[in-house]
Design a protein around this motif. Structure first.
Motif, PDB file in Angstrom:
ATOM      1  N   LEU A   1       0.286  -1.092   0.012  1.00 53.44           N
ATOM      2  CA  LEU A   1       0.138  -0.191   0.126  1.00 53.44           C
ATOM      3  C   LEU A   1       0.791   1.040   0.009  1.00 53.44           C
ATOM      4  O   LEU A   1       0.217   2.451  -0.695  1.00 53.44           O
ATOM      5  CB  LEU A   1      -0.907   0.157   1.174  1.00 53.44           C
ATOM      6  CG  LEU A   1      -2.199  -0.655   1.019  1.00 53.44           C
ATOM      7  CD1 LEU A   1      -2.982  -1.147   2.819  1.00 53.44           C
ATOM      8  CD2 LEU A   1      -3.256  -0.318   0.130  1.00 53.44           C
ATOM      9  N   ASP A   2       2.235   1.190   0.728  1.00 49.74           N
ATOM     10  CA  ASP A   2       2.953   2.185   0.556  1.00 49.74           C
ATOM     11  C   ASP A   2       3.533   2.662  -0.788  1.00 49.74           C
ATOM     12  O   ASP A   2       3.617   3.810  -0.999  1.00 49.74           O
ATOM     13  CB  ASP A   2       4.274   2.186   1.061  1.00 49.74           C
ATOM     14  CG  ASP A   2       3.873   2.307   4.068  1.00 49.74           C
ATOM     15  OD1 ASP A   2       2.687   2.763   3.419  1.00 49.74           O
ATOM     16  OD2 ASP A   2       4.568   1.762   4.034  1.00 49.74           O
ATOM     17  N   ASP A   3       4.162   1.442  -1.583  1.00 50.21           N
ATOM     18  CA  ASP A   3       4.215   1.481  -2.757  1.00 50.21           C
ATOM     19  C   ASP A   3       3.535   1.753  -3.834  1.00 50.21           C
ATOM     20  O   ASP A   3       3.795   2.478  -4.839  1.00 50.21           O
ATOM     21  CB  ASP A   3       5.145   0.007  -3.434  1.00 50.21           C
ATOM     22  CG  ASP A   3       5.719  -0.439  -2.366  1.00 50.21           C
ATOM     23  OD1 ASP A   3       6.852  -0.028  -1.995  1.00 50.21           O
ATOM     24  OD2 ASP A   3       6.155  -1.787  -3.007  1.00 50.21           O
ATOM     25  N   VAL A   4       2.181   2.417  -3.658  1.00 48.21           N
ATOM     26  CA  VAL A   4       1.106   2.625  -4.077  1.00 48.21           C
ATOM     27  C   VAL A   4       0.282   3.772  -4.125  1.00 48.21           C
ATOM     28  O   VAL A   4       0.137   4.150  -4.051  1.00 48.21           O
ATOM     29  CB  VAL A   4      -0.089   0.793  -4.868  1.00 48.21           C
ATOM     30  CG1 VAL A   4       0.624   0.038  -5.636  1.00 48.21           C
ATOM     31  CG2 VAL A   4      -0.776   1.020  -3.327  1.00 48.21           C
TER      32      VAL A   4
ATOM     33  N   GLN B   1      -8.144   6.114  -5.249  1.00 46.28           N
ATOM     34  CA  GLN B   1      -7.382   5.823  -4.362  1.00 46.28           C
ATOM     35  C   GLN B   1      -7.334   3.710  -4.104  1.00 46.28           C
ATOM     36  O   GLN B   1      -6.710   2.996  -3.967  1.00 46.28           O
ATOM     37  CB  GLN B   1      -7.689   6.090  -3.109  1.00 46.28           C
ATOM     38  CG  GLN B   1      -7.195   7.280  -2.981  1.00 46.28           C
ATOM     39  CD  GLN B   1      -7.259   8.061  -1.935  1.00 46.28           C
ATOM     40  OE1 GLN B   1      -8.597   8.002  -2.031  1.00 46.28           O
ATOM     41  NE2 GLN B   1      -6.503   9.165  -0.877  1.00 46.28           N
ATOM     42  N   GLN B   2      -9.263   3.584  -4.822  1.00 47.06           N
ATOM     43  CA  GLN B   2     -10.350   2.197  -4.483  1.00 47.06           C
ATOM     44  C   GLN B   2      -8.989   1.847  -5.665  1.00 47.06           C
ATOM     45  O   GLN B   2      -8.482   0.588  -5.545  1.00 47.06           O
ATOM     46  CB  GLN B   2     -11.128   2.301  -4.937  1.00 47.06           C
ATOM     47  CG  GLN B   2     -12.146   2.764  -4.121  1.00 47.06           C
ATOM     48  CD  GLN B   2     -13.405   3.257  -3.988  1.00 47.06           C
ATOM     49  OE1 GLN B   2     -14.273   1.974  -4.693  1.00 47.06           O
ATOM     50  NE2 GLN B   2     -14.035   3.928  -4.071  1.00 47.06           N
ATOM     51  N   GLN B   3      -8.493   2.134  -7.086  1.00 45.94           N
ATOM     52  CA  GLN B   3      -7.925   1.142  -8.110  1.00 45.94           C
ATOM     53  C   GLN B   3      -6.606   1.266  -7.364  1.00 45.94           C
ATOM     54  O   GLN B   3      -6.458  -0.056  -7.454  1.00 45.94           O
ATOM     55  CB  GLN B   3      -8.013   1.966  -9.282  1.00 45.94           C
ATOM     56  CG  GLN B   3      -7.700   1.077 -10.648  1.00 45.94           C
ATOM     57  CD  GLN B   3      -9.081   0.155 -10.879  1.00 45.94           C
ATOM     58  OE1 GLN B   3      -8.700  -0.867  -9.822  1.00 45.94           O
ATOM     59  NE2 GLN B   3      -9.428   0.130 -11.876  1.00 45.94           N
ATOM     60  N   ARG B   4      -5.990   2.008  -7.164  1.00 50.13           N
ATOM     61  CA  ARG B   4      -4.864   1.744  -6.266  1.00 50.13           C
ATOM     62  C   ARG B   4      -4.650   0.550  -5.177  1.00 50.13           C
ATOM     63  O   ARG B   4      -3.519  -0.434  -5.766  1.00 50.13           O
ATOM     64  CB  ARG B   4      -4.005   2.568  -5.919  1.00 50.13           C
ATOM     65  CG  ARG B   4      -3.219   3.858  -6.650  1.00 50.13           C
ATOM     66  CD  ARG B   4      -2.500   4.429  -5.777  1.00 50.13           C
ATOM     67  NE  ARG B   4      -2.640   6.270  -6.378  1.00 50.13           N
ATOM     68  CZ  ARG B   4      -1.776   6.915  -7.095  1.00 50.13           C
ATOM     69  NH1 ARG B   4      -1.020   6.809  -5.436  1.00 50.13           N
ATOM     70  NH2 ARG B   4      -1.973   8.149  -7.360  1.00 50.13           N
ATOM     71  N   VAL B   5      -5.549   0.704  -4.467  1.00 53.50           N
ATOM     72  CA  VAL B   5      -5.663  -1.018  -3.495  1.00 53.50           C
ATOM     73  C   VAL B   5      -5.908  -1.622  -4.165  1.00 53.50           C
ATOM     74  O   VAL B   5      -5.416  -3.049  -3.981  1.00 53.50           O
ATOM     75  CB  VAL B   5      -6.913  -0.283  -2.798  1.00 53.50           C
ATOM     76  CG1 VAL B   5      -7.140  -1.804  -1.424  1.00 53.50           C
ATOM     77  CG2 VAL B   5      -6.783   1.031  -1.908  1.00 53.50           C
TER      78      VAL B   5
END
Lengths: 233, 406
Positions: free
Chosen positions: A128-131, A148-152
């Motif tokens: 999560l830190d990486d994204v 943010q949802q797509q990053r998750v």
């Protein structure tokens, strides 16, 4: 060497009384560690191809070999297990589990894999830190923006160390800035972790970033320029 | 995740939990009510006449022949005095006779009773509505049932002629004076029975010290099987008494057992209807929850959840809702039942009907582990069975089709 081998696959859907041939004898070879985009207009069969490669759907004819596994010989539980360990999915509509936090959504896949709690949390937080989502671990999907949802979703797809990530129109619901940022994250993961990415898209930005662009029209390969033809990054 | 899903739609989950709790509460209360009324019914019935056990000559129950007697009542009495669990016993002798007043004649069961012992075994003494109960030194005094007295048109102090057959075949005839009129509430008993002192009966009916029944009252219903076993064993080993049979209240009042069975069956029909209604409401909730989340199930399968694991998760959700409902139901059901167990319930307008069955006006439900566990058990089983269908439906889902669901 090939992570995906598709041999002459076909798929026909029944829409009411009309039979729609979504895929018409497609054969594809995807090399491990590549960053490939399947491009084409809506209804050209891109999503169907991704679903078949990911074992979510089965072809009427032909064979798909994913990382050495013949999908036609596997039952639903075996396919689920294969997806769990070898495939990461990123969907257009993010598809996070609404009752779980960002961290828990990422942890869920590792929970299924039987990873212990401490390692699960460490790995989930790291990715999560990486994204770029540090400090947003406890947010539920409803409390996050689309980007943010797509990053998750990308973190969830990558955390299990899959052989391939299948991303179905991942930037379609995002503005261009957010889409580009996400694409860069995925490209970085591809380069850093040597994870294969296969996109379906009609977003030019994605096509521009792909190292291989396969044009799909009417369920067939219309054009395949091969590796390293279109790297605009 | 299952627990969080339970609270995803709190209003719906709470309504489902309340439906399950309602069914559990109703079942616990109704079962306690039934068990309580059965116990009251049994206790009233055994106290009225039959006692918990009766010792009598074999075949007397079927033939009612005056010659089928217990020849050594005192010896049987000694056996009973040495049997643990026996609270009291008495002797009775019976003969069907013609009973005539000045104006009318009726057939009735003349029963010879030991006034002192009878008072410790049956409620006859408390049933006197007019006049008084027989005393130890009474001879030709009688207690007559309210309806029999009415039919014969007699009152206290009036004379009745008894005409029957003695044990030796001679004619038994005597005149008795009405000392008391009793009313049990059971019309058949009040219409057909007349009680006279046992010693006087034995003289009139030439019984020569014999009786027809030894009526036994145990310390409680639970003692009955043990008393029956002990007495049977002793009687079997004594030559002068091995022609006797020991009958417990279930054999003495088969009609009561049948009535209880009938009531249980009709009760269970009502419970099944109640549970089916609740089960459909629960099924609806579970199905709705699954239809709403079909797309999510598709995603979960896509990211590697096996259909079996998904089914387990849904069953866990259903089990959580069920257990919460059952828990609330057990607490509510137990509290409500306990309140009425202390205070009793009077259903207005039914006292006459209840009296026909020997029941008091006020009924006390009997809260027990049995009523709680049966009530909660039935609801749990039905609810969990109801949850199986939607859960296994999920097993048939295919990821792509599920993800296309709206």
């Amino acid at each position: 060497m090939y992570i995906v081998e598709c041999k002459n696959i076909t798929k026909t859907y029944q829409q009411g009384n009309v039979a729609v041939q979504a895929v018409r004898g497609i054969s594809l070879l995807i090399t491990k560690g590549s960053f490939v985009a399947l491009a084409g207009p809506s209804g050209s069969g891109k999503t169907t191809i991704l679903n078949i490669i990911g074992g979510l759907d089965s072809p009427d004819a032909g064979e798909v070999i994913l990382d050495g596994n013949y999908l036609s010989k596997m039952n639903q539980s075996e396919l689920a297990n294969l997806r769990l360990h070898k495939v990461g999915f990123v969907f257009q509509a993010y598809n996070l589990i609404p009752v779980l936090s960002a961290l828990e959504n990422v942890e869920y896949v590792m929970l299924l894999q039987g990873v212990d709690t401490i390692e699960r949390q460490d790995r989930a937080k790291a990715i999560l830190d990486d994204v770029g989502l540090e400090g947003k671990y406890s947010r539920r999907p409803a409390e996050l923006s689309g980007g943010q949802q797509q990053r998750v979703a990308v973190a969830r797809a990558l955390v299990s160390n899959p052989s391939i990530v299948l991303a179905d129109e991942p930037t379609a619901n995002l503005d261009s800035g957010t889409g580009l940022a996400l694409l860069k994250i995925m490209k970085e993961m591809n380069e850093k972790r040597n994870v294969t990415f296969l996109f379906s898209t009609h977003d030019h930005m994605v096509m521009d970033h792909a190292r291989r662009l396969i044009q799909i029209r009417d369920g067939q390969v219309a054009d395949d320029q091969g590796e390293e033809n279109t790297d605009a990054s | 995740m299952a627990w969080r899903n339970v609270w995803r739609n709190p209003r719906r989950s709470i309504l489902t939990i309340l439906a399950i709790a309602f069914a559990t509460t109703t079942l616990i209360f109704m079962l306690s009510w039934q068990f309580g009324s059965y116990e009251t019914m049994i206790n009233s019935a055994v106290k009225l006449h039959t006692g918990h056990l009766q010792i009598e000559a074999k075949e007397y129950r079927d033939k009612k022949n005056i010659r089928l007697t217990v020849n050594s009542p005192k010896a049987v009495g000694r056996v009973l005095e040495n049997t643990p669990g026996v609270a009291a016993y008495t002797f009775r002798a019976n003969a069907f006779s013609m009973v005539s007043s000045e104006k009318r004649t009726y057939g009735a069961l003349v029963s010879g009773i030991d006034p002192l012992r009878e008072a410790s075994v049956s409620s006859l003494k408390d049933l006197i509505r007019k006049g008084s109960y027989l005393s130890a030194d009474d001879t030709n005094q009688a207690m007559v049932g309210r309806l029999l007295a009415k039919n014969l048109q007699v009152d206290l102090g009036d004379e009745l002629v008894l005409l029957g057959q003695g044990r030796d075949g001679s004619i038994a005839a005597t005149v008795v004076e009405v000392k008391g009129i009793f009313s049990s509430g059971q019309d058949e008993f009040d219409r057909q029975t007349i009680h006279i002192p046992l010693l006087f009966f034995q003289q009139v009916y030439t019984m020569a010290g014999t009786v027809h029944n030894v009526v036994v009252f145990g310390e409680s219903l639970d003692h009955v099987p043990q008393i029956k076993r002990s007495v049977k064993t002793v009687l079997k080993n004594q030559s002068d008494m091995n022609g006797l049979s020991v009958l417990d209240w279930t054999e003495l009042m088969p009609g009561l057992i049948e009535a209880i069975k009938m009531d249980l069956v009709s009760g269970f029909v009502f419970y099944i209807i109640l549970i089916i209604v609740v089960a459909f409401s629960i099924l609806n909730t579970f199905l709705m929850a699954i239809f709403e989340r079909t797309r999510e199930f598709g995603v979960l399968m896509a990211i590697g959840t096996t259909p079996g694991r998904l089914t387990k998760c849904l069953l866990l959700e259903s089990a959580s809702i069920t257990m919460l409902g059952i828990l609330v139901g057990i607490v509510a059901g137990s509290l409500i039942t306990w309140y009425f167990q202390v205070h009793g319930i009077v259903i207005s307008g039914t006292s006459e009907l209840l009296r026909q069955y020997g029941l008091p006006e006020r009924i006390y439900p009997q809260l027990s582990c049995l009523s709680v566990s049966i009530g909660a058990g039935i609801v749990s089983i039905i609810t969990l069975l109801t949850a199986l269908y939607p859960s296994f439906r999920v097993k048939r889902l295919r990821p792509v089709e599920a993800m296309l669901a709206v």
